[in-house]
Design an enzyme around this catalytic site. Sequence first.
Site, PDB file in Angstrom:
ATOM      1  N   ASN A 145       0.803  -1.236   0.000  1.00 43.44           N
ATOM      2  CA  ASN A 145       0.000   0.000   0.000  1.00 43.44           C
ATOM      3  C   ASN A 145       0.829   1.277   0.000  1.00 43.44           C
ATOM      4  O   ASN A 145       0.492   2.261  -0.641  1.00 43.44           O
ATOM      5  CB  ASN A 145      -0.993  -0.012   1.170  1.00 43.44           C
ATOM      6  N   SER A 172      -0.932  -8.291   6.699  1.00 46.09           N
ATOM      7  CA  SER A 172      -2.193  -8.794   7.252  1.00 46.09           C
ATOM      8  C   SER A 172      -1.988  -9.635   8.509  1.00 46.09           C
ATOM      9  O   SER A 172      -0.944 -10.255   8.701  1.00 46.09           O
ATOM     10  CB  SER A 172      -2.922  -9.640   6.204  1.00 46.09           C
ATOM     11  N   ALA A 174       0.694 -12.700   9.552  1.00 44.24           N
ATOM     12  CA  ALA A 174       1.457 -12.569  10.800  1.00 44.24           C
ATOM     13  C   ALA A 174       1.344 -13.818  11.662  1.00 44.24           C
ATOM     14  O   ALA A 174       2.301 -14.212  12.328  1.00 44.24           O
ATOM     15  CB  ALA A 174       0.967 -11.361  11.578  1.00 44.24           C
ATOM     16  N   GLU A 186       3.298  -5.227  12.420  1.00 49.70           N
ATOM     17  CA  GLU A 186       2.373  -4.090  12.303  1.00 49.70           C
ATOM     18  C   GLU A 186       1.271  -4.531  11.361  1.00 49.70           C
ATOM     19  O   GLU A 186       1.506  -4.735  10.180  1.00 49.70           O
ATOM     20  CB  GLU A 186       3.134  -2.861  11.774  1.00 49.70           C
ATOM     21  N   GLU A 232       7.055   0.827  16.716  1.00 49.77           N
ATOM     22  CA  GLU A 232       8.148   1.383  15.919  1.00 49.77           C
ATOM     23  C   GLU A 232       8.223   2.870  16.211  1.00 49.77           C
ATOM     24  O   GLU A 232       7.218   3.506  16.481  1.00 49.77           O
ATOM     25  CB  GLU A 232       7.869   1.147  14.421  1.00 49.77           C
TER      26      GLU A 232
END
Length: 488
Positions: free
Chosen positions: A156, A233, A237, A254, A469
């Site tokens: 993205n 996604s 994960a 994330e 992060e």
Amino acid sequence: SKQLTMALLVLENFIGGKFVPCSSYIDSYNPSTGDVYCRVPDSGKEEVEAAVKAAKNAFPVWSSKSPLERSQILNKLADLIEHDLDAFAQAESKDQGKTITFARTVDIPRAVYNFRFFASSILHHVTECTEMATMGCVHYTSRVPVGVAGLISPWNLPLYLLTWKIAPAIACGNTVVAKPSEMTSVTAWMMCKLLEKAGVPHGVVNVVFGTGAKAGEALVCHPDVPLISFTGSTLTAQRITEKSAPHCKRLSLELGGKNPAIIFDDADLNQCIPTTLRSSFANQGEICLCTSRIFVQRGIYSEFLKRFVAEARKWKTGNPSDPTVDVGALISKEHLEKVRNYVKKAQAEGARVLCGEGVDSLSLPPDNQKGYFMLPTVIAEVKDESCCMQEEIFGPVTCVVAFDTEEEVIKRANGVKYGLAATVWSSNVGRVHRVAHRLQSGLVWTNCWLVRDLNLPFGGMKASGIGREGAKDSYEFFTEVKTITIKH
């Protein structure tokens, strides 16, 4: 067909400072035309093995450089990307489908800033020291780079999120093997061309292109890659967690969001409406921080809805390289179909689609007729338990529902498996603090959206991820801490 093949851009893996051809390739599409325009290496175990080896070999020299030396190299790389900003923006727009305006103003400047930010922050970390006078001891901590970092980034915000991982990883003295999404690999490949000129030693940054199932899995399962940073996604994960468990890897994940915007009746709608349009439809709604559930207090519900839909209709959808366009193409044919299906499901459940998909007609330039476009879509009267209110749609679709009390809206906003970001609109300071405190969300913006200070922790709760992060958080993730005790 032969002439067509010649015109296609063909990417190569970047391993040990050299571009290396691959034995097999996958097609990459231009989302705004639906045509194949690029071939991406379909890497697997062998390529990942070579990249990890190169990264391991480069680690001793790179990790022994001073933070200042690494900082200067990161700054040089930032300058080189900035110098080619327009070429990067055009490539990102063509590869991902996002508007040229968004790539030019958001993606590429942020990629540049990621390197500058960590080039600076690496110079300002301090370690701890304590004294135990009675024992005649001094304790202090030391932080050292971990080794080879495996970095997996999504489609993205391709260069933006790849550099958000590469910058802190190498600033801390690690070497990396990165795997961008196979759907958006071009800007990562362009960046590789600048590494040598920036002074990045061979093998410090290796980029292996390919699918998650082959290249990603090989990276996650590699015994010599002690840490994995992944953005993508929740489903992927889970697989990464399972595969890396036998190796006890450290993970930073994330993941998705189903982010609420909560609009109280004392909100300033003149600010709230344009910002909420952006937070719903920016980058075609393909940002994990987009607000896809908008809760509006009943007193202003009908006014908000009327104004919001009228403004959403003004957003222009079309050729991403047209600077007047607000909404580009979605990433792929499959993704467009998936997003459209959510709208169909909402209609089948009795919700009202007020604008966009299936309601308004979309007119596209001749060259973009086969592209993956969708109008900004607003759905009302959706039940909280509907899949449209529970699952991440990741497209230009948002649901608007009414609420009555503060207590009720907090409960409903928290009633999903995700907990990444939330926005709260109100002019009551006390309420803003109370609500922000009770939302299960890693980030809460009030009276604004996507205002980021990279010093601060970024990440989500619940199914939205593990770890954070940011300046301090990325530093802690990409280094090992050691406690040293000296008796004198």
